[in-house]
Scaffold this active site. Structure first.
Site, mmCIF file in Angstrom:
data_model
loop_
_atom_site.group_PDB
_atom_site.id
_atom_site.type_symbol
_atom_site.label_atom_id
_atom_site.label_comp_id
_atom_site.label_asym_id
_atom_site.label_seq_id
_atom_site.Cartn_x
_atom_site.Cartn_y
_atom_site.Cartn_z
ATOM 1 N N SER A 20 0.822 -1.198 0.000
ATOM 2 C CA SER A 20 0.000 0.000 0.000
ATOM 3 C C SER A 20 0.868 1.265 0.000
ATOM 4 O O SER A 20 1.861 1.353 0.710
ATOM 5 C CB SER A 20 -0.892 0.003 1.239
ATOM 6 O OG SER A 20 -1.575 1.228 1.347
ATOM 7 N N GLY A 45 -3.690 3.783 0.829
ATOM 8 C CA GLY A 45 -4.640 3.971 1.919
ATOM 9 C C GLY A 45 -5.738 4.952 1.561
ATOM 10 O O GLY A 45 -5.492 5.984 0.934
ATOM 11 N N ASN A 68 10.005 8.158 3.713
ATOM 12 C CA ASN A 68 8.857 8.900 3.204
ATOM 13 C C ASN A 68 8.033 9.438 4.354
ATOM 14 O O ASN A 68 7.866 8.795 5.390
ATOM 15 C CB ASN A 68 8.011 8.023 2.271
ATOM 16 C CG ASN A 68 6.808 7.405 2.963
ATOM 17 O OD1 ASN A 68 5.781 8.061 3.144
ATOM 18 N ND2 ASN A 68 6.949 6.149 3.376
ATOM 19 N N CYS A 128 -1.409 4.759 11.709
ATOM 20 C CA CYS A 128 -1.948 6.116 11.741
ATOM 21 C C CYS A 128 -1.952 6.635 13.182
ATOM 22 O O CYS A 128 -2.188 5.876 14.120
ATOM 23 C CB CYS A 128 -3.379 6.147 11.221
ATOM 24 S SG CYS A 128 -3.602 5.504 9.563
ATOM 25 N N ILE A 189 6.238 -5.975 7.577
ATOM 26 C CA ILE A 189 6.163 -4.835 8.479
ATOM 27 C C ILE A 189 5.832 -3.563 7.700
ATOM 28 O O ILE A 189 6.110 -3.473 6.492
ATOM 29 C CB ILE A 189 7.499 -4.633 9.241
ATOM 30 C CG1 ILE A 189 8.660 -4.403 8.276
ATOM 31 C CG2 ILE A 189 7.783 -5.815 10.128
ATOM 32 C CD1 ILE A 189 10.011 -4.084 8.963
ATOM 33 N N GLY A 215 12.637 -0.275 2.029
ATOM 34 C CA GLY A 215 13.661 -0.713 1.088
ATOM 35 C C GLY A 215 14.532 -1.823 1.641
ATOM 36 O O GLY A 215 14.335 -2.292 2.772
ATOM 37 N N GLY A 241 8.803 -5.818 3.282
ATOM 38 C CA GLY A 241 9.913 -5.041 3.840
ATOM 39 C C GLY A 241 11.200 -5.341 3.102
ATOM 40 O O GLY A 241 11.895 -6.300 3.420
ATOM 41 N N THR A 264 8.887 -0.632 -2.105
ATOM 42 C CA THR A 264 9.880 0.340 -2.561
ATOM 43 C C THR A 264 10.579 -0.094 -3.852
ATOM 44 O O THR A 264 10.926 0.755 -4.685
ATOM 45 C CB THR A 264 10.923 0.580 -1.445
ATOM 46 O OG1 THR A 264 10.229 1.077 -0.294
ATOM 47 C CG2 THR A 264 11.971 1.574 -1.852
#
Length: 299
Positions: A20, A45, A68, A128, A189, A215, A241, A264
């Site tokens: 996502s 999302g 990010n 969040c 993760i 990454g 991940g 990534t």
């Protein structure tokens, strides 16, 4: 040779989806690759109302990865239902909608709006900030995670995947909290909290100061947490991940993941997810693996 996996009663043609926030809802990437080749597409999302996200700059490259702080910018559920779901309906792939919110009511509203929509699974982003609890993420407090999972499950028609944060002391405690509250699966993760400073400007590189590290740099941490979580719960685990290659994906599956998510890597190579599918198949042929599920948790 069987590459299909079944997660919470939903059968994917292969164990590969996209993470996502790295793939939009697939429209841009559909010009470059065939979405039909993916086991599932996981959307960016979506919240109950449009979110603008954080101020710029909000992306920074790091050694073997990136930071990010986009802040979950999204168009809101109304436009998502009108535009993105019809687009994805054109393809023979499972549709997983990632949901974000700042309160329990936010999440439940989006889940209820999706009850009658043709989507296959819901992934709940608990990284969040919980505005009613002083900004701590839902996924950093087992009690908050339990409560949000229970509320979402009560409102959901589709199977629920809880996406766990790695920014915790004990990932197994969080995995168990999600399972105990009724989650159908977990994914992990999410990004690790990081920071970058420009030593020449003597200033933070990101306007938000901190951001999520993703990454290849985080892959060993992710593999360890997926292994721990898969051994702590009975529900399926979707691992992610730092996955770049098919062998990376196999590593997660051997650690106990039922499926994997490519994030990534897609920014560097838009075809990364399709290449992972092909490389998993090549690995199975090389070692005479008839069923991908034979590899799950084999270490």
């Amino acid at each position: 040779m069987n590459t299909s996996v079944t997660i919470a009663g939903v059968t994917w043609k292969n164990p590969v989806t996209v993470a996502s926030g790295t793939f939009g809802s697939g429209a841009e990437y559909s010009e470059l690759l065939d979405l039909n080749q993916l086991g599932a597409v996981t959307t960016k999302g979506v919240a109950s109302v449009p979110w603008q996200g954080n101020p710029t700059p909000r992306i920074a490259e790091t050694a073997s990865g990136m930071l990010n702080a986009v802040g979950l910018q999204n168009p809101g559920i109304d436009l998502f239902i009108k535009r993105d779901i019809p687009f994805l309906n054109q393809y023979d792939t499972k549709k997983i909608v990632n949901i974000c919110g700042r309160s329990e009511a936010d999440y439940v509203e989006v889940v209820e709006r999706l009850r009658e929509e043709p989507v296959d699974m819901l992934e709940i982003n608990v990284s969040c900030p919980n505005v009613k609890e002083g900004g701590i993420a839902f996924g950093q407090d087992p009690k908050a995670l339990y409560a949000i999972t229970k509320a979402v499950k009560a409102a959901a028609k589709q199977p629920v995947i809880m996406k766990l944060s790695p920014n915790v002391t004990d990932i197994t405690e969080m995995a168990k909290a999600a399972e105990d509250a009724g989650a159908d699966a977990i994914s992990l993760i999410n990004t690790l909290t990081g920071m970058k400073i420009d030593v020449h400007k003597r200033a933070f590189v990101l306007a938000n100061r901190t951001g999520g590290l993703s990454g290849p740099a985080i892959k060993p941490v992710a593999v360890r947490m997926v292994y721990q979580a898969a051994h702590a719960v009975r529900i399926p685990v979707i691992g992610m991940g730092g996955i770049v290659t098919g062998e990376d994906a196999i590593e997660f599956i051997m650690a106990g993941a039922a499926a994997v998510s490519i994030g990534t890597a897609t920014f560097r190579d838009p075809m990364a997810s399709i290449k992972v599918v092909q490389e998993i198949e090549a690995y199975m042929e090389r070692y005479g693996i008839e069923d991908i599920n034979e590899l799950r948790g084999c270490v």
